[in-house]
Design a protein around this motif. Structure first.
Motif, short mmCIF file in Angstrom:
data_model
loop_
_atom_site.label_atom_id
_atom_site.label_comp_id
_atom_site.label_asym_id
_atom_site.label_seq_id
_atom_site.Cartn_x
_atom_site.Cartn_y
_atom_site.Cartn_z
N ALA A 23 0.89 -1.39 -0.01
CA ALA A 23 -0.05 -0.14 -0.16
C ALA A 23 0.86 1.18 -0.15
CB ALA A 23 -1.08 0.02 1.23
N GLN A 24 1.95 1.28 0.71
CA GLN A 24 2.94 2.31 0.79
C GLN A 24 3.55 2.81 -0.63
OE1 GLN A 24 5.47 1.02 4.02
NE2 GLN A 24 4.34 2.14 5.32
N GLN A 25 3.84 1.61 -1.33
CA GLN A 25 4.51 1.54 -2.45
C GLN A 25 3.30 2.29 -3.64
OE1 GLN A 25 6.32 -1.80 -4.04
NE2 GLN A 25 6.29 -1.16 -6.19
N LEU A 26 2.14 1.78 -3.63
CA LEU A 26 1.21 2.07 -4.44
C LEU A 26 0.58 3.57 -4.05
CD1 LEU A 26 -0.83 -1.06 -5.36
CD2 LEU A 26 1.32 -0.03 -6.65
N ASP A 27 0.85 3.96 -2.96
CA ASP A 27 0.06 5.19 -2.53
C ASP A 27 1.04 6.35 -3.22
OD1 ASP A 27 -1.31 6.94 -0.71
OD2 ASP A 27 0.51 7.60 0.13
N VAL A 28 2.27 6.07 -3.30
CA VAL A 28 3.18 7.19 -4.15
C VAL A 28 2.60 7.07 -5.58
CG1 VAL A 28 5.48 7.51 -4.73
CG2 VAL A 28 5.07 6.80 -2.44
N VAL A 29 2.39 5.90 -6.02
CA VAL A 29 2.16 5.90 -7.52
C VAL A 29 0.71 6.50 -7.83
CG1 VAL A 29 1.43 4.21 -9.35
CG2 VAL A 29 3.30 3.65 -7.67
N ILE A 30 -0.27 6.53 -6.81
CA ILE A 30 -1.41 7.06 -7.19
C ILE A 30 -1.71 8.37 -6.95
CG2 ILE A 30 -2.52 4.54 -7.11
CD1 ILE A 30 -3.67 5.53 -4.40
N ARG A 31 -0.82 8.73 -6.35
CA ARG A 31 -1.05 10.08 -5.51
C ARG A 31 -1.32 11.40 -6.90
NH1 ARG A 31 3.56 11.19 -1.45
NH2 ARG A 31 2.50 9.30 -0.46
N PRO A 32 -0.38 11.23 -7.85
CA PRO A 32 -0.65 12.43 -8.80
C PRO A 32 -2.01 12.25 -9.39
CG PRO A 32 1.49 11.35 -8.97
CD PRO A 32 0.61 10.58 -8.00
N TYR A 33 -2.67 11.05 -9.13
CA TYR A 33 -3.86 10.87 -9.94
C TYR A 33 -5.26 10.93 -9.03
CZ TYR A 33 -0.67 8.60 -13.02
OH TYR A 33 0.41 8.43 -14.15
N LYS A 34 -4.96 11.23 -7.75
CA LYS A 34 -6.24 11.43 -6.97
C LYS A 34 -6.74 12.82 -7.39
CE LYS A 34 -4.29 9.15 -3.04
NZ LYS A 34 -4.20 9.37 -1.59
N GLY A 35 -8.23 12.61 -7.40
CA GLY A 35 -9.16 13.72 -7.78
C GLY A 35 -9.43 13.74 -9.34
N ALA A 36 -9.14 12.52 -10.11
CA ALA A 36 -9.09 12.51 -11.42
C ALA A 36 -10.44 12.58 -11.87
CB ALA A 36 -8.50 11.37 -11.99
N GLN A 37 -11.41 12.15 -10.87
CA GLN A 37 -12.86 11.93 -11.09
C GLN A 37 -13.54 13.30 -11.37
OE1 GLN A 37 -11.31 10.76 -8.49
NE2 GLN A 37 -12.42 9.03 -7.56
N GLY A 38 -12.64 14.48 -10.86
CA GLY A 38 -13.23 15.76 -10.81
C GLY A 38 -12.99 16.54 -12.20
N LEU A 93 -0.81 2.58 -16.76
CA LEU A 93 0.52 2.28 -17.27
C LEU A 93 1.50 2.05 -16.18
CD1 LEU A 93 0.76 4.55 -20.43
CD2 LEU A 93 0.97 2.19 -20.35
N ASP A 94 1.30 3.11 -15.00
CA ASP A 94 2.27 3.18 -14.00
C ASP A 94 1.84 1.92 -12.97
OD1 ASP A 94 3.44 5.56 -14.60
OD2 ASP A 94 2.26 6.70 -13.23
N LEU A 95 0.74 1.54 -12.90
CA LEU A 95 0.28 0.35 -12.20
C LEU A 95 0.71 -1.05 -12.86
CD1 LEU A 95 -3.14 1.12 -10.92
CD2 LEU A 95 -1.27 1.08 -9.66
N ARG A 96 1.03 -1.05 -13.88
CA ARG A 96 1.59 -2.21 -14.78
C ARG A 96 2.60 -2.36 -15.04
NH1 ARG A 96 -3.67 -2.73 -18.80
NH2 ARG A 96 -5.16 -4.27 -17.62
N LYS A 97 3.49 -1.22 -14.55
CA LYS A 97 4.95 -1.51 -14.72
C LYS A 97 5.62 -2.55 -13.82
CE LYS A 97 5.94 3.62 -15.46
NZ LYS A 97 6.44 4.76 -14.89
N GLU A 98 6.52 -3.17 -14.02
CA GLU A 98 7.01 -4.22 -13.59
C GLU A 98 7.25 -4.27 -12.01
OE1 GLU A 98 10.87 -7.64 -14.15
OE2 GLU A 98 10.55 -5.95 -15.54
N GLU A 99 7.89 -2.89 -11.59
CA GLU A 99 8.18 -2.90 -10.14
C GLU A 99 6.87 -2.72 -9.27
OE1 GLU A 99 8.80 1.22 -12.33
OE2 GLU A 99 9.12 -0.71 -12.53
N ASN A 100 5.73 -2.55 -10.13
CA ASN A 100 4.43 -2.29 -9.10
C ASN A 100 3.53 -3.68 -9.28
OD1 ASN A 100 4.82 0.41 -8.54
ND2 ASN A 100 4.43 0.91 -10.46
N THR A 101 3.93 -4.47 -10.18
CA THR A 101 2.84 -5.44 -10.53
C THR A 101 2.76 -6.57 -9.11
OG1 THR A 101 4.75 -6.88 -11.22
CG2 THR A 101 3.16 -5.74 -12.95
N ALA A 102 3.75 -6.85 -8.27
CA ALA A 102 3.69 -7.44 -7.16
C ALA A 102 2.83 -6.76 -6.25
CB ALA A 102 4.78 -7.96 -6.51
N ALA A 103 2.83 -5.30 -6.13
CA ALA A 103 2.11 -4.73 -5.08
C ALA A 103 0.59 -4.71 -5.23
CB ALA A 103 2.73 -3.19 -5.00
#
Length: 259
Positions: free
Chosen positions: A108-123, A138-148
């Protein structure tokens, strides 16, 4: 020579279809209630006012047909779905930060950094949201994030989000294409005709003010011009506000999109 206020420029050619129709609808209402004797004081006839009203109705009809497009319904459904999936994803990552299991919390800590720039995208605006979601996937499917992603159980959510985003984009592109083929030219022509009739009316009313034979007639024409200018000012304000809102919803380059 009579002194009277000028009819302000409307700038309605800049307006989107809905605001353009609204402007002319409100302007038509300025004249619709006058009897023939009063229209004559304005250099107008009932036939001209009726023609103007008919042109406004054509725009209204074309706008309704455009809004009722089945692709618009599909877009609304897919937009709601991708917003829901984004909320689910953000919640699961946020919840994972509180997990007691070290592996879940680390993911969760790893992905929190990944998704932070996208928060509020719904608006944000539709196209901007589409682009942000593509970047997030694309970011979530990067090799370094797949396990998380797998650790937090988000694989299916990512796939569903991509599908909803692609469906939304496809429906929007199809709607745009169909509108261009079936409605675009018709609506463009209708707008042009309405604008032409309106401009002719403005010319006739200005001439009526210039040639008014009595102070009472001039006072009446000026009162109509003042009412026209109020309609023009109100719609200019609406246009300015809508442009400002679009600008405020557009993230600056490199800016994090947050609520």
């Amino acid at each position: 020579m009579n002194v009277f206020p000028a009819i302000e420029g409307s700038s309605c050619y800049r307006y989107n279809n809905a605001l353009h129709m609204s402007f002319h609808d409100h302007m038509h209402q300025v004249f619709a209630g006058y009897l023939e004797d009063y229209l004559k004081k304005l250099n107008l006839t009932q036939a001209i006012v009726d023609e103007y009203g008919d042109d406004v109705e054509v725009e209204q009809d074309l706008n309704r047909k455009s809004s009722a497009n089945t692709n618009t319904i599909k877009m609304d459904e897919e937009d709601a779905e991708r917003d829901r999936l984004l909320s689910v994803m953000f919640y699961m990552v946020s919840n994972g930060l509180k997990a007691s299991k070290a592996a879940v919390k680390a993911a969760a800590q790893q992905l929190d950094v990944v998704i932070r720039p996208y928060k509020g995208a719904q608006g944000v605006a539709d196209d901007a949201e589409t682009s942000l979601i593509k970047g997030l996937i694309l970011d979530l499917r990067k090799e370094e994030n797949t396990a998380a992603v797998t650790t937090l159980g988000l694989d299916a959510t990512v796939d569903e989000l991509e599908e909803a985003n692609n469906n939304f984009d496809a429906a929007k592109n199809k709607r745009t294409s169909e509108r261009a083929l079936t409605e675009g030219d018709n609506l463009k022509d209708a707008r042009s005709k309405t604008d032409t009739v309106y401009q002719n009316m403005c010319t006739l009313i200005s001439a009526a003010a210039l040639m008014a034979a009595t102070p009472e007639d001039l006072e009446f024409v000026v009162s109509v011009i003042n009412e026209m200018n109020r309609v023009i000012a109100n719609h200019k304000t609406s246009y300015t506000q809508s442009q400002a809102q679009k600008k405020s919803n557009k993230p600056e380059e490199g800016e994090t999109v947050e609520k």
